[in-house]
Design a protein around this motif. Structure first.
Motif, PDB file in Angstrom:
ATOM      1  N   PHE A  58       1.974 -10.594  -5.308  1.00 51.59           N
ATOM      2  CA  PHE A  58       0.524 -10.579  -4.815  1.00 51.59           C
ATOM      3  C   PHE A  58       0.034  -9.346  -4.028  1.00 51.59           C
ATOM      4  CE2 PHE A  58      -2.525 -11.259  -1.221  1.00 51.59           C
ATOM      5  CZ  PHE A  58      -3.366 -11.825  -1.744  1.00 51.59           C
ATOM      6  N   VAL A  59       1.076  -8.912  -3.157  1.00 57.15           N
ATOM      7  CA  VAL A  59       0.888  -7.569  -2.763  1.00 57.15           C
ATOM      8  C   VAL A  59       0.748  -6.540  -3.809  1.00 57.15           C
ATOM      9  CG1 VAL A  59       1.947  -5.904  -1.111  1.00 57.15           C
ATOM     10  CG2 VAL A  59       1.836  -8.341  -0.622  1.00 57.15           C
ATOM     11  N   ARG A  60       1.410  -6.526  -4.671  1.00 61.23           N
ATOM     12  CA  ARG A  60       1.409  -5.386  -5.778  1.00 61.23           C
ATOM     13  C   ARG A  60      -0.001  -5.613  -6.413  1.00 61.23           C
ATOM     14  NH1 ARG A  60       6.623  -6.274  -6.936  1.00 61.23           N
ATOM     15  NH2 ARG A  60       5.986  -7.603  -8.675  1.00 61.23           N
ATOM     16  N   ALA A  61      -0.478  -6.866  -6.801  1.00 60.96           N
ATOM     17  CA  ALA A  61      -1.809  -6.790  -7.342  1.00 60.96           C
ATOM     18  C   ALA A  61      -2.992  -6.465  -6.417  1.00 60.96           C
ATOM     19  CB  ALA A  61      -1.839  -8.192  -7.596  1.00 60.96           C
ATOM     20  N   ILE A  62      -2.574  -6.624  -5.187  1.00 65.11           N
ATOM     21  CA  ILE A  62      -3.656  -6.053  -4.150  1.00 65.11           C
ATOM     22  C   ILE A  62      -4.032  -4.611  -4.037  1.00 65.11           C
ATOM     23  CG2 ILE A  62      -4.220  -5.858  -1.640  1.00 65.11           C
ATOM     24  CD1 ILE A  62      -4.974  -8.724  -2.709  1.00 65.11           C
ATOM     25  N   ARG A  63      -2.725  -3.918  -4.071  1.00 66.97           N
ATOM     26  CA  ARG A  63      -2.261  -2.500  -4.264  1.00 66.97           C
ATOM     27  C   ARG A  63      -3.330  -1.806  -5.479  1.00 66.97           C
ATOM     28  NH1 ARG A  63       3.273  -3.135  -3.193  1.00 66.97           N
ATOM     29  NH2 ARG A  63       3.737  -2.930  -0.787  1.00 66.97           N
ATOM     30  N   GLU A  64      -2.965  -2.573  -6.501  1.00 69.73           N
ATOM     31  CA  GLU A  64      -3.741  -2.160  -7.842  1.00 69.73           C
ATOM     32  C   GLU A  64      -5.390  -2.301  -7.755  1.00 69.73           C
ATOM     33  OE1 GLU A  64      -2.103  -4.512 -11.041  1.00 69.73           O
ATOM     34  OE2 GLU A  64      -0.037  -3.650 -10.453  1.00 69.73           O
ATOM     35  N   ILE A  65      -5.638  -3.238  -7.060  1.00 72.74           N
ATOM     36  CA  ILE A  65      -7.061  -3.667  -7.184  1.00 72.74           C
ATOM     37  C   ILE A  65      -7.810  -2.407  -6.363  1.00 72.74           C
ATOM     38  CG2 ILE A  65      -8.726  -5.154  -6.216  1.00 72.74           C
ATOM     39  CD1 ILE A  65      -7.004  -7.561  -7.197  1.00 72.74           C
ATOM     40  N   ALA A  66      -7.148  -2.265  -4.999  1.00 71.28           N
ATOM     41  CA  ALA A  66      -7.720  -1.406  -3.766  1.00 71.28           C
ATOM     42  C   ALA A  66      -7.402  -0.034  -4.614  1.00 71.28           C
ATOM     43  CB  ALA A  66      -6.760  -1.535  -2.774  1.00 71.28           C
ATOM     44  N   ARG A  67      -6.482   0.403  -5.275  1.00 71.80           N
ATOM     45  CA  ARG A  67      -6.389   1.683  -6.005  1.00 71.80           C
ATOM     46  C   ARG A  67      -7.468   1.918  -6.948  1.00 71.80           C
ATOM     47  NH1 ARG A  67      -0.197   1.608  -5.040  1.00 71.80           N
ATOM     48  NH2 ARG A  67      -0.179   2.438  -2.974  1.00 71.80           N
ATOM     49  N   THR A  68      -7.726   0.811  -7.679  1.00 69.95           N
ATOM     50  CA  THR A  68      -8.815   0.975  -8.892  1.00 69.95           C
ATOM     51  C   THR A  68      -9.966   1.429  -7.916  1.00 69.95           C
ATOM     52  OG1 THR A  68      -7.848  -0.536 -10.149  1.00 69.95           O
ATOM     53  CG2 THR A  68     -10.039  -0.487 -10.549  1.00 69.95           C
ATOM     54  N   HIS A  69     -10.298   0.823  -6.997  1.00 63.66           N
ATOM     55  CA  HIS A  69     -11.821   0.917  -6.291  1.00 63.66           C
ATOM     56  C   HIS A  69     -11.895   2.275  -5.758  1.00 63.66           C
ATOM     57  CE1 HIS A  69     -13.665  -2.984  -6.344  1.00 63.66           C
ATOM     58  NE2 HIS A  69     -12.618  -3.553  -5.786  1.00 63.66           N
ATOM     59  N   GLU A  70     -10.367   2.670  -5.270  1.00 61.60           N
ATOM     60  CA  GLU A  70     -10.342   4.233  -4.697  1.00 61.60           C
ATOM     61  C   GLU A  70     -10.711   5.098  -5.868  1.00 61.60           C
ATOM     62  OE1 GLU A  70      -6.538   4.751  -3.034  1.00 61.60           O
ATOM     63  OE2 GLU A  70      -6.748   3.184  -1.528  1.00 61.60           O
ATOM     64  N   ILE A  71     -10.162   4.972  -6.717  1.00 57.45           N
ATOM     65  CA  ILE A  71     -10.364   5.701  -8.135  1.00 57.45           C
ATOM     66  C   ILE A  71     -11.781   5.921  -8.349  1.00 57.45           C
ATOM     67  CG2 ILE A  71     -10.092   6.033 -10.556  1.00 57.45           C
ATOM     68  CD1 ILE A  71      -7.013   5.055 -10.018  1.00 57.45           C
ATOM     69  N   ARG A  72     -12.559   4.625  -8.207  1.00 57.47           N
ATOM     70  CA  ARG A  72     -14.047   4.745  -8.586  1.00 57.47           C
ATOM     71  C   ARG A  72     -14.734   4.947  -7.541  1.00 57.47           C
ATOM     72  NH1 ARG A  72     -14.005  -1.256 -11.410  1.00 57.47           N
ATOM     73  NH2 ARG A  72     -12.965  -0.662 -13.317  1.00 57.47           N
ATOM     74  N   GLY A  73     -14.275   5.671  -6.330  1.00 64.27           N
ATOM     75  CA  GLY A  73     -14.892   5.923  -5.150  1.00 64.27           C
ATOM     76  C   GLY A  73     -15.577   4.815  -4.421  1.00 64.27           C
ATOM     77  N   GLN A  74     -15.213   3.542  -4.654  1.00 61.83           N
ATOM     78  CA  GLN A  74     -15.659   2.292  -4.174  1.00 61.83           C
ATOM     79  C   GLN A  74     -14.857   2.067  -2.964  1.00 61.83           C
ATOM     80  OE1 GLN A  74     -15.195  -0.156  -7.598  1.00 61.83           O
ATOM     81  NE2 GLN A  74     -17.299   0.222  -8.251  1.00 61.83           N
ATOM     82  N   TRP A  75     -15.021   2.706  -1.738  1.00 62.09           N
ATOM     83  CA  TRP A  75     -14.338   2.803  -0.613  1.00 62.09           C
ATOM     84  C   TRP A  75     -14.508   1.466   0.231  1.00 62.09           C
ATOM     85  CZ3 TRP A  75     -10.672   6.135  -1.223  1.00 62.09           C
ATOM     86  CH2 TRP A  75     -10.955   7.221  -1.931  1.00 62.09           C
ATOM     87  N   GLN A  76     -15.415   1.130   0.466  1.00 59.46           N
ATOM     88  CA  GLN A  76     -15.806  -0.164   0.875  1.00 59.46           C
ATOM     89  C   GLN A  76     -15.104  -1.476   0.261  1.00 59.46           C
ATOM     90  OE1 GLN A  76     -17.341  -0.163   4.033  1.00 59.46           O
ATOM     91  NE2 GLN A  76     -16.448  -1.872   4.288  1.00 59.46           N
ATOM     92  N   GLU A  77     -15.085  -1.299  -0.968  1.00 60.37           N
ATOM     93  CA  GLU A  77     -14.379  -2.613  -1.770  1.00 60.37           C
ATOM     94  C   GLU A  77     -12.880  -2.499  -1.808  1.00 60.37           C
ATOM     95  OE1 GLU A  77     -17.035  -0.437  -2.868  1.00 60.37           O
ATOM     96  OE2 GLU A  77     -18.574  -1.743  -3.741  1.00 60.37           O
TER      97      GLU A  77
END
Length: 151
Positions: A58-77
């Motif tokens: 679960f924690v790894r999946a959360i990290r992946e999702i958060a990093r996907t948002h970071e790469i897209r510049g979606q900081w609030q997400e």
């Protein structure tokens, strides 16, 4: 149907369901990971092992999702994803560091510094350790930036 099987299927699916995006995946993972697996079974090694494995996934999946948002510049997400991860694992320092970084990118130095203080307090109180040098360096860069804005 079992929630554990559905959760593991969702984790394995990764970003394969791009049509729905990371937010939908995040909501689905959180829905499926409603709590620690057989939390009341503290003396059964197989249950403890499975609990830790599911938690880590679960924690790894959360990290992946958060990093996907970071790469897209979606900081609030990304903030939302990190906060959700911290709710489940409040001692995962890298999740705290990601949250701090996102607040910095949003220009919210107060929230970034507050997130650092929460991280430091949790690590000190629960584990008796200080934040890592990476987290400390991030904190100091934010403090410096905040101070130079007020000069």
């Amino acid at each position: 149907w079992a929630d554990v099987w559905a959760f593991e299927t969702e984790v394995r699916g990764g970003d394969s369901d791009c049509a729905h995006g990371p937010d939908r995946r995040l909501a689905r993972l959180r829905e499926l990971y409603a709590g620690h697996f057989l939390a009341h079974e503290i003396e059964k090694p197989w249950a403890v092992e499975k609990r830790h494995m599911l938690h880590d996934k679960f924690v790894r999946a959360i990290r992946e999702i958060a990093r996907t948002h970071e790469i897209r510049g979606q900081w609030q997400e990304a903030v939302h994803a990190y906060q959700l991860g911290i709710e489940v694992d409040s001692l995962a320092e890298d999740l705290h560091r990601g949250l701090i970084l996102c607040h910095r990118e949003l220009g919210d130095h107060v929230a970034a510094l507050s997130a650092y203080r929460r991280c430091r307090e949790l690590l000190t109180r629960m584990l008796g350790i200080q934040p890592s040098s990476k987290t400390l360096a991030l904190y100091q860069s934010i403090r410096h930036a905040a101070a130079s804005q007020h000069v």
